[in-house]
Design an enzyme around this catalytic site. Structure first.
Site, PDB file in Angstrom:
ATOM      1  N   CYS A  36      -5.248  90.626  12.542  1.00  0.00           N
ATOM      2  CA  CYS A  36      -6.448  89.845  12.250  1.00  0.00           C
ATOM      3  C   CYS A  36      -6.823  88.963  13.441  1.00  0.00           C
ATOM      4  O   CYS A  36      -6.212  87.912  13.664  1.00  0.00           O
ATOM      5  CB  CYS A  36      -6.205  88.983  11.012  1.00  0.00           C
ATOM      6  SG  CYS A  36      -7.584  87.888  10.628  1.00  0.00           S
ATOM      7  N   CYS A  67      -8.062  85.469  12.586  1.00  0.00           N
ATOM      8  CA  CYS A  67      -6.993  84.526  12.225  1.00  0.00           C
ATOM      9  C   CYS A  67      -6.221  84.062  13.454  1.00  0.00           C
ATOM     10  O   CYS A  67      -5.891  82.891  13.584  1.00  0.00           O
ATOM     11  CB  CYS A  67      -5.971  85.170  11.284  1.00  0.00           C
ATOM     12  SG  CYS A  67      -6.634  86.177   9.969  1.00  0.00           S
ATOM     13  N   ASP A  68      -5.900  84.984  14.342  1.00  0.00           N
ATOM     14  CA  ASP A  68      -4.889  84.686  15.365  1.00  0.00           C
ATOM     15  C   ASP A  68      -5.395  84.697  16.804  1.00  0.00           C
ATOM     16  O   ASP A  68      -4.643  84.354  17.720  1.00  0.00           O
ATOM     17  CB  ASP A  68      -3.729  85.704  15.243  1.00  0.00           C
ATOM     18  CG  ASP A  68      -3.050  85.609  13.886  1.00  0.00           C
ATOM     19  OD1 ASP A  68      -2.971  84.492  13.344  1.00  0.00           O
ATOM     20  OD2 ASP A  68      -2.614  86.643  13.361  1.00  0.00           O
TER      21      ASP A  68
END
Ligand code: NAP
Length: 317
Positions: free
Chosen positions: A132, A135-136
């Site tokens: 993701c 997200c990261d």
């Protein structure tokens, strides 16, 4: 018999449980094999509103669960393998435990990122391997990353990652991309994107501090090489977790549950779906939580004997 049963404990299921519990509907929440869902495999969550310093994914999910419990939601671990939807109450069969009866059911079983299944991949999740970019990606500021895949997701993630990383290499197992032309063009025009086409990933290479490289095999020459990198983003698609439904609900051809526009109502009255199991577009914790709230409100209306409102009917009227 339960008034409402929630299947799945990601942000959508837990939000649904909080709302149902606060409406005195005493929901039973069934936790599957990955309690807390996909957020439990990420580290810091920095885009969930209300946490200016970010919060660890597992902690966020733990907090949501405690919040649901505080209002009376009950939890059990189990694996639902069948829902008899032909009569109400619905009957849920669980592996190794008694049948559960429910007046309404909320399905929030999420989706799982497809993984490559190569050595080093799962072991290094959160240590440089991610599924993701939203997200990261932020953690790779000034670093080199690899995106694996040749579809729209891979192009989108690669472009997104160029906001942070100095070099983003797209590694794809074929010479041709599956992505739409426009998404390919965006990636091709991006100076920070480089290409590793016709290369099959065979191993994630890592050291004490996490990922250091990706071992690939060139499909034409058969040569193996290690591409040095700080991070690897696997973007080879997602699979909604709907196999257990055995086709009782309408889904699209990939398996995402279809809901009536503007609601969480499935084609079976009294069964609702929220979160990633019905969303292939946004797939964010906050959108999942929002749809969990909608599902609880829809279920509440249904239990009161009211028709779930179809907002699409209101547009322009
Ligand atoms: P996808 O279109 O199924 O593409 C998956 C890619 O991963 C393919 O290139 C595939 O290679 C590769 N792949 C699959 N399994 C692999 C494996 N085991 N090893 C190595 N490579 C593997 O999935 P997606 O990109 O997630 O897109 C899903 C849907 O969402 C599509 O309809 C897409 O258009 C849509 N989407 C749209 C947008 C947008 O418009 N902004 C953004 C994201 C997604 P092969 O090509 O060789 O099969």
């Amino acid at each position: 018999m339960h008034k409402a049963v929630v299947i799945g404990t990601g942000p959508s299921g837990l939000t649904a449980a909080i709302y149902l519990a606060r409406a005195n509907l005493e929901p039973l929440v069934i936790e599957g094999p990955q309690p807390g869902g996909q957020l439990t495999i990420t580290t810091d969550v920095e885009n969930f509103p209300g946490f200016p310093d970010g919060i660890m994914g597992p902690e966020l999910m733990d907090n949501m669960r405690k919040q649901a419990e505080r209002f009376g939601a009950k939890f059990m671990t189990g694996w639902v393998n069948k829902i008899d939807h032909t009569n109400r109450p619905f009957k849920l069969s669980l592996e190794g435990s008694e049948e559960i009866e429910a007046e309404s059911v909320i399905i929030s079983t999420g989706a799982s990122a497809k993984l490559l299944g190569i050595p080093g991949e799962t072991e290094n999740m959160g240590r440089g391997v991610s599924a993701c970019a939203t997200c990261d990606g932020f953690f790779f500021r000034g670093k080199k990353v690899i995106v694996i895949g040749g579809g729209d997701s891979a192009m989108e993630e690669a472009n997104f990652l160029t906001k942070f990383a100095t070099d983003v290499k797209i590694v794809h197992r074929r010479n041709e991309l599956r992505a739409s032309k426009i998404m390919q063009d965006y990636a091709r025009k991006n100076e920070k994107v480089s290409w590793g086409l016709d290369k099959t990933p065979i191993e994630v290479v890592a050291g004490e501090h996490g990922v250091t490289g990706l071992k690939v095999k060139d499909n034409e020459s058969g040569q193996e090489e290690i591409i040095e990198t700080d991070g690897i983003f696997v973007a080879i698609g997602h699979r909604p977790n709907t196999d257990f439904l055995n086709g009782i609900l309408e889904t699209d051809d990939v398996g995402y549950i279809q809901v009536k526009p503007g609601t969480t109502q499935t084609n079976v009255e009294g069964i609702f779906a929220c979160g990633d199991v019905q969303d292939k577009i946004y797939r964010q914790a906050i959108t999942a939580a929002g749809s969990g709230c909608m599902a609880a409100l829809d279920a509440e209306k249904f239990l009161e004997g009211n028709v779930v409102h179809d907002w699409s009917q209101s547009i322009g009227s």
